[in-house]
Design a protein around this motif. Structure first.
Motif, PDB file in Angstrom:
ATOM      1  N   ILE A  94       0.843  -1.200   0.000  1.00  0.00           N
ATOM      2  CA  ILE A  94       0.000   0.000   0.000  1.00  0.00           C
ATOM      3  C   ILE A  94       0.878   1.251   0.000  1.00  0.00           C
ATOM      4  O   ILE A  94       0.649   2.189  -0.774  1.00  0.00           O
ATOM      5  CB  ILE A  94      -0.959  -0.012   1.211  1.00  0.00           C
ATOM      6  N   SER A  95       1.893   1.267   0.860  1.00  0.00           N
ATOM      7  CA  SER A  95       2.775   2.439   0.978  1.00  0.00           C
ATOM      8  C   SER A  95       3.500   2.733  -0.325  1.00  0.00           C
ATOM      9  O   SER A  95       3.552   3.884  -0.767  1.00  0.00           O
ATOM     10  CB  SER A  95       3.800   2.214   2.091  1.00  0.00           C
ATOM     11  N   VAL A  96       4.057   1.693  -0.938  1.00  0.00           N
ATOM     12  CA  VAL A  96       4.802   1.894  -2.184  1.00  0.00           C
ATOM     13  C   VAL A  96       3.886   2.424  -3.283  1.00  0.00           C
ATOM     14  O   VAL A  96       4.281   3.306  -4.049  1.00  0.00           O
ATOM     15  CB  VAL A  96       5.496   0.577  -2.607  1.00  0.00           C
ATOM     16  N   ALA A  97       2.672   1.912  -3.364  1.00  0.00           N
ATOM     17  CA  ALA A  97       1.745   2.384  -4.395  1.00  0.00           C
ATOM     18  C   ALA A  97       1.397   3.857  -4.191  1.00  0.00           C
ATOM     19  O   ALA A  97       1.323   4.625  -5.157  1.00  0.00           O
ATOM     20  CB  ALA A  97       0.484   1.523  -4.395  1.00  0.00           C
ATOM     21  N   ILE A  98       1.213   4.256  -2.951  1.00  0.00           N
ATOM     22  CA  ILE A  98       0.887   5.658  -2.669  1.00  0.00           C
ATOM     23  C   ILE A  98       2.090   6.552  -2.950  1.00  0.00           C
ATOM     24  O   ILE A  98       1.956   7.626  -3.556  1.00  0.00           O
ATOM     25  CB  ILE A  98       0.401   5.813  -1.209  1.00  0.00           C
ATOM     26  N   ILE A  99       3.273   6.108  -2.539  1.00  0.00           N
ATOM     27  CA  ILE A  99       4.490   6.882  -2.788  1.00  0.00           C
ATOM     28  C   ILE A  99       4.741   7.004  -4.293  1.00  0.00           C
ATOM     29  O   ILE A  99       5.062   8.077  -4.804  1.00  0.00           O
ATOM     30  CB  ILE A  99       5.700   6.235  -2.077  1.00  0.00           C
ATOM     31  N   ALA A 100       4.571   5.907  -5.038  1.00  0.00           N
ATOM     32  CA  ALA A 100       4.814   5.918  -6.485  1.00  0.00           C
ATOM     33  C   ALA A 100       3.844   6.851  -7.204  1.00  0.00           C
ATOM     34  O   ALA A 100       4.217   7.479  -8.198  1.00  0.00           O
ATOM     35  CB  ALA A 100       4.710   4.511  -7.050  1.00  0.00           C
ATOM     36  N   LYS A 101       2.622   6.963  -6.695  1.00  0.00           N
ATOM     37  CA  LYS A 101       1.651   7.879  -7.307  1.00  0.00           C
ATOM     38  C   LYS A 101       2.190   9.306  -7.297  1.00  0.00           C
ATOM     39  O   LYS A 101       2.091  10.026  -8.291  1.00  0.00           O
ATOM     40  CB  LYS A 101       0.320   7.803  -6.558  1.00  0.00           C
ATOM     41  N   GLN A 102       2.777   9.713  -6.183  1.00  0.00           N
ATOM     42  CA  GLN A 102       3.363  11.054  -6.101  1.00  0.00           C
ATOM     43  C   GLN A 102       4.564  11.167  -7.041  1.00  0.00           C
ATOM     44  O   GLN A 102       4.815  12.217  -7.611  1.00  0.00           O
ATOM     45  CB  GLN A 102       3.780  11.361  -4.661  1.00  0.00           C
ATOM     46  N   GLY A 103       5.292  10.073  -7.198  1.00  0.00           N
ATOM     47  CA  GLY A 103       6.442  10.065  -8.093  1.00  0.00           C
ATOM     48  C   GLY A 103       6.055  10.286  -9.540  1.00  0.00           C
ATOM     49  O   GLY A 103       6.789  10.937 -10.292  1.00  0.00           O
ATOM     50  N   LEU A 104       4.913   9.757  -9.944  1.00  0.00           N
ATOM     51  CA  LEU A 104       4.454   9.960 -11.325  1.00  0.00           C
ATOM     52  C   LEU A 104       4.303  11.436 -11.641  1.00  0.00           C
ATOM     53  O   LEU A 104       4.739  11.905 -12.695  1.00  0.00           O
ATOM     54  CB  LEU A 104       3.114   9.249 -11.545  1.00  0.00           C
ATOM     55  N   SER A 105       3.684  12.183 -10.735  1.00  0.00           N
ATOM     56  CA  SER A 105       3.497  13.610 -11.001  1.00  0.00           C
ATOM     57  C   SER A 105       4.835  14.343 -10.994  1.00  0.00           C
ATOM     58  O   SER A 105       5.046  15.262 -11.782  1.00  0.00           O
ATOM     59  CB  SER A 105       2.520  14.232  -9.996  1.00  0.00           C
ATOM     60  N   LEU A 106       5.748  13.930 -10.127  1.00  0.00           N
ATOM     61  CA  LEU A 106       7.070  14.558 -10.108  1.00  0.00           C
ATOM     62  C   LEU A 106       7.794  14.307 -11.421  1.00  0.00           C
ATOM     63  O   LEU A 106       8.373  15.223 -12.004  1.00  0.00           O
ATOM     64  CB  LEU A 106       7.893  14.026  -8.929  1.00  0.00           C
ATOM     65  N   ILE A 141       9.898   8.566  -3.614  1.00  0.00           N
ATOM     66  CA  ILE A 141      10.731   8.817  -2.438  1.00  0.00           C
ATOM     67  C   ILE A 141      11.309  10.235  -2.499  1.00  0.00           C
ATOM     68  O   ILE A 141      11.318  10.959  -1.491  1.00  0.00           O
ATOM     69  CB  ILE A 141      11.849   7.758  -2.332  1.00  0.00           C
ATOM     70  N   ALA A 142      11.774  10.646  -3.673  1.00  0.00           N
ATOM     71  CA  ALA A 142      12.296  12.008  -3.830  1.00  0.00           C
ATOM     72  C   ALA A 142      11.209  13.033  -3.496  1.00  0.00           C
ATOM     73  O   ALA A 142      11.475  14.033  -2.815  1.00  0.00           O
ATOM     74  CB  ALA A 142      12.812  12.219  -5.254  1.00  0.00           C
ATOM     75  N   TYR A 143       9.995  12.783  -3.958  1.00  0.00           N
ATOM     76  CA  TYR A 143       8.874  13.692  -3.671  1.00  0.00           C
ATOM     77  C   TYR A 143       8.669  13.823  -2.162  1.00  0.00           C
ATOM     78  O   TYR A 143       8.553  14.928  -1.631  1.00  0.00           O
ATOM     79  CB  TYR A 143       7.600  13.170  -4.345  1.00  0.00           C
ATOM     80  N   LEU A 144       8.648  12.688  -1.462  1.00  0.00           N
ATOM     81  CA  LEU A 144       8.470  12.723  -0.010  1.00  0.00           C
ATOM     82  C   LEU A 144       9.608  13.469   0.679  1.00  0.00           C
ATOM     83  O   LEU A 144       9.367  14.290   1.579  1.00  0.00           O
ATOM     84  CB  LEU A 144       8.367  11.301   0.548  1.00  0.00           C
ATOM     85  N   LEU A 145      10.833  13.186   0.276  1.00  0.00           N
ATOM     86  CA  LEU A 145      11.981  13.859   0.892  1.00  0.00           C
ATOM     87  C   LEU A 145      11.972  15.357   0.612  1.00  0.00           C
ATOM     88  O   LEU A 145      12.307  16.167   1.485  1.00  0.00           O
ATOM     89  CB  LEU A 145      13.284  13.214   0.423  1.00  0.00           C
ATOM     90  N   LYS A 147       9.328  17.210   0.123  1.00  0.00           N
ATOM     91  CA  LYS A 147       8.272  17.778   0.980  1.00  0.00           C
ATOM     92  C   LYS A 147       8.785  17.940   2.410  1.00  0.00           C
ATOM     93  O   LYS A 147       8.499  18.935   3.066  1.00  0.00           O
ATOM     94  CB  LYS A 147       7.025  16.893   0.967  1.00  0.00           C
ATOM     95  N   MET A 148       9.540  16.933   2.902  1.00  0.00           N
ATOM     96  CA  MET A 148      10.086  17.025   4.252  1.00  0.00           C
ATOM     97  C   MET A 148      11.087  18.170   4.379  1.00  0.00           C
ATOM     98  O   MET A 148      11.084  18.905   5.371  1.00  0.00           O
ATOM     99  CB  MET A 148      10.746  15.689   4.637  1.00  0.00           C
ATOM    100  N   VAL A 149      11.932  18.362   3.356  1.00  0.00           N
ATOM    101  CA  VAL A 149      12.896  19.452   3.366  1.00  0.00           C
ATOM    102  C   VAL A 149      12.173  20.796   3.391  1.00  0.00           C
ATOM    103  O   VAL A 149      12.573  21.714   4.114  1.00  0.00           O
ATOM    104  CB  VAL A 149      13.862  19.343   2.166  1.00  0.00           C
ATOM    105  N   LYS A 150      11.102  20.918   2.627  1.00  0.00           N
ATOM    106  CA  LYS A 150      10.320  22.164   2.617  1.00  0.00           C
ATOM    107  C   LYS A 150       9.703  22.434   3.982  1.00  0.00           C
ATOM    108  O   LYS A 150       9.632  23.574   4.428  1.00  0.00           O
ATOM    109  CB  LYS A 150       9.228  22.109   1.549  1.00  0.00           C
TER     110      LYS A 150
END
Length: 153
Positions: A94-106, A141-145, A147-150
């Motif tokens: 579940i986590s990987v699918a949600i994270i990958a969704k954000q990666g697509l837009s990035l 993962i880059a998208y999440l990181l 967001k965390m940096v921001k």
């Protein structure tokens, strides 16, 4: 005349050969052939636009084959849910699918990030026997990181 993209692809072909990575060699050979016979302007835009989705579809088909063959059914699913490892796998999926969704837009919206992710994937596939799903997961993962940096700054 050989341009820089053909030289780059030839370099990747050599890296694939040295690393004994058949997937990379097949992918690069396909792209070189398409480019050298002049079909790149017709095929590449479609591949760039839809290739990740096609790849995800092929991977999904491969993962579902054991269900289609009857090797995995409802009994095996219910039996597996008795294991704590199965619950970890479920949450991870579940986590990987949600994270990958954000990666697509990035990947779609930030070309310079795409270049770094693709190069990172090529390095991992070539030298660490990785699997080329990296750009999508890496982008997530880059998208999440990012967001965390921001949030921190």
């Amino acid at each position: 005349m050989i341009n820089s993209s053909i030289l780059f692809l030839l370099l990747l072909l050599i890296i694939g050969y040295i690393a004994n990575n058949q997937s990379l060699m097949i992918a690069v050979s396909f792209l070189l052939i398409v480019k050298l016979i002049g079909l790149d302007t017709k095929i590449f835009p479609s591949l760039q636009k839809n290739g990740i989705n096609w790849g995800v579809t092929v991977i999904t088909i491969a993962v579902l084959v054991p269900i289609a063959t009857g090797e995995i059914g409802f009994k095996q699913l219910l039996d597996s849910l008795r294991s704590p490892y199965a619950w970890i796998a479920l949450v991870s999926g579940i986590s990987v699918a949600i994270i990958a969704k954000q990666g697509l837009s990035l990947l779609a919206n930030d070309p310079h990030i795409t270049t770094a992710l693709v190069f990172g994937t090529i390095l991992a596939v070539s030298f660490f026997k990785g699997v080329a799903v990296g750009p999508l997961i890496g982008a997530g993962i880059a998208y999440l990181l990012m967001k965390m940096v921001k949030l921190i700054s």
